[in-house]
Design a protein around this motif. Structure first.
Motif, PDB file in Angstrom:
ATOM      1  N   ILE A   9       1.067  -1.284   0.030  1.00 50.54           N
ATOM      2  CA  ILE A   9      -0.018  -0.175  -0.004  1.00 50.54           C
ATOM      3  C   ILE A   9       0.930   1.260   0.028  1.00 50.54           C
ATOM      4  N   PRO A  10       0.828   2.172  -0.766  1.00 50.80           N
ATOM      5  CA  PRO A  10       1.562   3.378  -0.853  1.00 50.80           C
ATOM      6  C   PRO A  10       1.185   4.119   0.553  1.00 50.80           C
ATOM      7  N   ASP A  11       2.350   4.645   0.989  1.00 49.26           N
ATOM      8  CA  ASP A  11       2.319   5.314   2.350  1.00 49.26           C
ATOM      9  C   ASP A  11       1.229   6.551   2.082  1.00 49.26           C
ATOM     10  N   PHE A  12       0.586   6.641   3.169  1.00 50.01           N
ATOM     11  CA  PHE A  12      -0.143   8.116   3.402  1.00 50.01           C
ATOM     12  C   PHE A  12       0.207   8.782   4.800  1.00 50.01           C
ATOM     13  N   THR A  13      -0.109   9.882   4.787  1.00 51.33           N
ATOM     14  CA  THR A  13      -0.041  10.840   6.190  1.00 51.33           C
ATOM     15  C   THR A  13      -1.359  11.418   6.076  1.00 51.33           C
ATOM     16  N   ALA A  14      -2.011  11.570   7.197  1.00 54.62           N
ATOM     17  CA  ALA A  14      -3.447  12.038   7.684  1.00 54.62           C
ATOM     18  C   ALA A  14      -3.671  12.284   8.926  1.00 54.62           C
ATOM     19  N   ALA A  15      -4.454  13.622   8.745  1.00 55.13           N
ATOM     20  CA  ALA A  15      -4.674  14.129  10.263  1.00 55.13           C
ATOM     21  C   ALA A  15      -5.807  13.010  11.106  1.00 55.13           C
ATOM     22  N   ALA A  16      -5.544  12.792  12.135  1.00 52.93           N
ATOM     23  CA  ALA A  16      -6.781  12.003  12.901  1.00 52.93           C
ATOM     24  C   ALA A  16      -6.938  12.791  14.308  1.00 52.93           C
ATOM     25  N   THR A  17      -7.817  12.036  14.977  1.00 55.44           N
ATOM     26  CA  THR A  17      -8.143  12.590  16.165  1.00 55.44           C
ATOM     27  C   THR A  17      -7.120  12.360  17.474  1.00 55.44           C
ATOM     28  N   GLY A  18      -7.404  13.023  18.338  1.00 52.80           N
ATOM     29  CA  GLY A  18      -6.201  13.138  19.547  1.00 52.80           C
ATOM     30  C   GLY A  18      -5.063  13.696  19.064  1.00 52.80           C
ATOM     31  N   ASP A  19      -5.433  14.731  18.193  1.00 55.55           N
ATOM     32  CA  ASP A  19      -4.246  15.500  17.774  1.00 55.55           C
ATOM     33  C   ASP A  19      -3.163  14.877  17.153  1.00 55.55           C
ATOM     34  N   THR A  20      -3.409  13.784  16.425  1.00 56.65           N
ATOM     35  CA  THR A  20      -2.086  12.986  16.002  1.00 56.65           C
ATOM     36  C   THR A  20      -2.223  13.042  14.394  1.00 56.65           C
ATOM     37  N   THR A  21      -1.179  12.578  13.818  1.00 59.67           N
ATOM     38  CA  THR A  21      -1.153  12.416  12.616  1.00 59.67           C
ATOM     39  C   THR A  21      -0.862  10.944  12.147  1.00 59.67           C
ATOM     40  N   ILE A  66      -6.648  -0.287  14.417  1.00 64.35           N
ATOM     41  CA  ILE A  66      -7.811  -0.113  13.855  1.00 64.35           C
ATOM     42  C   ILE A  66      -7.747   1.446  13.681  1.00 64.35           C
ATOM     43  N   LEU A  67      -8.097   1.823  12.621  1.00 67.78           N
ATOM     44  CA  LEU A  67      -8.247   2.950  12.052  1.00 67.78           C
ATOM     45  C   LEU A  67      -9.520   3.242  11.305  1.00 67.78           C
ATOM     46  N   GLY A  68     -10.447   4.397  11.682  1.00 67.26           N
ATOM     47  CA  GLY A  68     -11.440   4.571  10.930  1.00 67.26           C
ATOM     48  C   GLY A  68     -11.351   5.908  10.127  1.00 67.26           C
ATOM     49  N   VAL A  69     -11.808   5.922   8.940  1.00 60.96           N
ATOM     50  CA  VAL A  69     -11.742   7.207   8.112  1.00 60.96           C
ATOM     51  C   VAL A  69     -13.120   7.334   7.461  1.00 60.96           C
ATOM     52  N   SER A  70     -13.408   9.144   7.266  1.00 59.10           N
ATOM     53  CA  SER A  70     -14.644   9.443   6.641  1.00 59.10           C
ATOM     54  C   SER A  70     -14.076  10.593   6.145  1.00 59.10           C
ATOM     55  N   ARG A  71     -14.880  11.359   5.600  1.00 60.28           N
ATOM     56  CA  ARG A  71     -14.539  12.799   4.983  1.00 60.28           C
ATOM     57  C   ARG A  71     -14.995  13.908   5.935  1.00 60.28           C
ATOM     58  N   ASP A  72     -15.336  13.371   7.134  1.00 61.56           N
ATOM     59  CA  ASP A  72     -15.800  14.299   8.071  1.00 61.56           C
ATOM     60  C   ASP A  72     -14.648  15.246   8.502  1.00 61.56           C
ATOM     61  N   GLY A  73     -14.520  16.517   8.901  1.00 60.00           N
ATOM     62  CA  GLY A  73     -13.724  17.360   9.712  1.00 60.00           C
ATOM     63  C   GLY A  73     -13.153  16.782  10.885  1.00 60.00           C
ATOM     64  N   ILE A  74     -12.198  17.066  11.321  1.00 63.10           N
ATOM     65  CA  ILE A  74     -11.602  16.730  12.705  1.00 63.10           C
ATOM     66  C   ILE A  74     -12.355  16.910  13.721  1.00 63.10           C
ATOM     67  N   ARG A  75     -13.108  18.218  13.838  1.00 64.47           N
ATOM     68  CA  ARG A  75     -13.957  18.343  14.879  1.00 64.47           C
ATOM     69  C   ARG A  75     -15.048  17.203  14.888  1.00 64.47           C
ATOM     70  N   ALA A  76     -15.768  17.234  13.708  1.00 69.96           N
ATOM     71  CA  ALA A  76     -16.943  16.182  13.790  1.00 69.96           C
ATOM     72  C   ALA A  76     -16.313  14.573  14.158  1.00 69.96           C
ATOM     73  N   GLN A  77     -15.254  14.436  13.831  1.00 73.75           N
ATOM     74  CA  GLN A  77     -14.519  13.076  14.214  1.00 73.75           C
ATOM     75  C   GLN A  77     -14.124  12.994  15.626  1.00 73.75           C
ATOM     76  N   GLU A  78     -13.644  14.060  16.231  1.00 75.80           N
ATOM     77  CA  GLU A  78     -13.202  14.315  17.651  1.00 75.80           C
ATOM     78  C   GLU A  78     -14.598  13.935  18.479  1.00 75.80           C
TER      79      GLU A  78
END
Length: 158
Positions: A9-21, A66-78
């Motif tokens: 899988i090509p590497d990816f970096t993305a913003a996640a909850t808990g103020d993490t990447t 486990i990582l969940g992904v959606s198009r929601d903004g970070i606040r909605a995810q938090e």
């Protein structure tokens, strides 16, 4: 780009909850479940997330993140994570970079109108960063358990 079983899988970096990447490359040596869901705080997505949450210890025992992904903004995810007490990170993929990598944006129909949205899908990535299993057009009931069993089998075989 089409992902194939056994291919890296090509590497990816993305913003996640808990103020993490989250970076896929940083998780090498662990199996990773990446599950895509259409929208935070909707009934099916809440059930699916809860099913993964309730099995987290078993996933951990199988060396699986486990990582969940959606198009929601970070606040909605938090908010979604906090409200449902999810014990794993949720990725905010507003620019659809991760969604496109896994090819989960599909034409969907809702109330007779067509729109592009996330097709509920899950991917199991092995400890080497290769695609081990994929589930597309997922039905929530029993899904997290099926993914757990695949992760356990992969871990046992490794």
């Amino acid at each position: 780009m089409t992902l194939a079983i056994g291919q890296p899988i090509p590497d990816f970096t993305a913003a996640a909850t808990g103020d993490t990447t989250v970076s896929l490359s940083a998780l090498k040596g662990r199996q990773v479940v990446v599950y895509f869901y259409p929208k935070a705080s909707t009934p099916g997505c809440t059930t699916e997330g809860g099913d993964f949450r309730d099995r987290k210890a078993d996933f951990e025992a199988a060396n699986t993140v486990i990582l969940g992904v959606s198009r929601d903004g970070i606040r909605a995810q938090e908010n979604f994570k906090a409200k449902q007490a999810f014990n794993f990170e949720l990725i905010s993929d507003k620019d659809e970079e991760v969604c496109k990598l896994f090819d989960v944006i599909k034409l969907k129909k809702l109330y007779g109108k067509e729109h592009l949205g996330i097709e509920r899908s899950t991917f199991l990535i092995d400890a080497e960063g290769k695609l081990a299993r994929e589930w597309r057009g997922v039905k929530v009931k029993g899904h997290a358990q099926e993914v757990l069993e695949a992760a356990q089998a992969l871990h046992a075989a490794g």
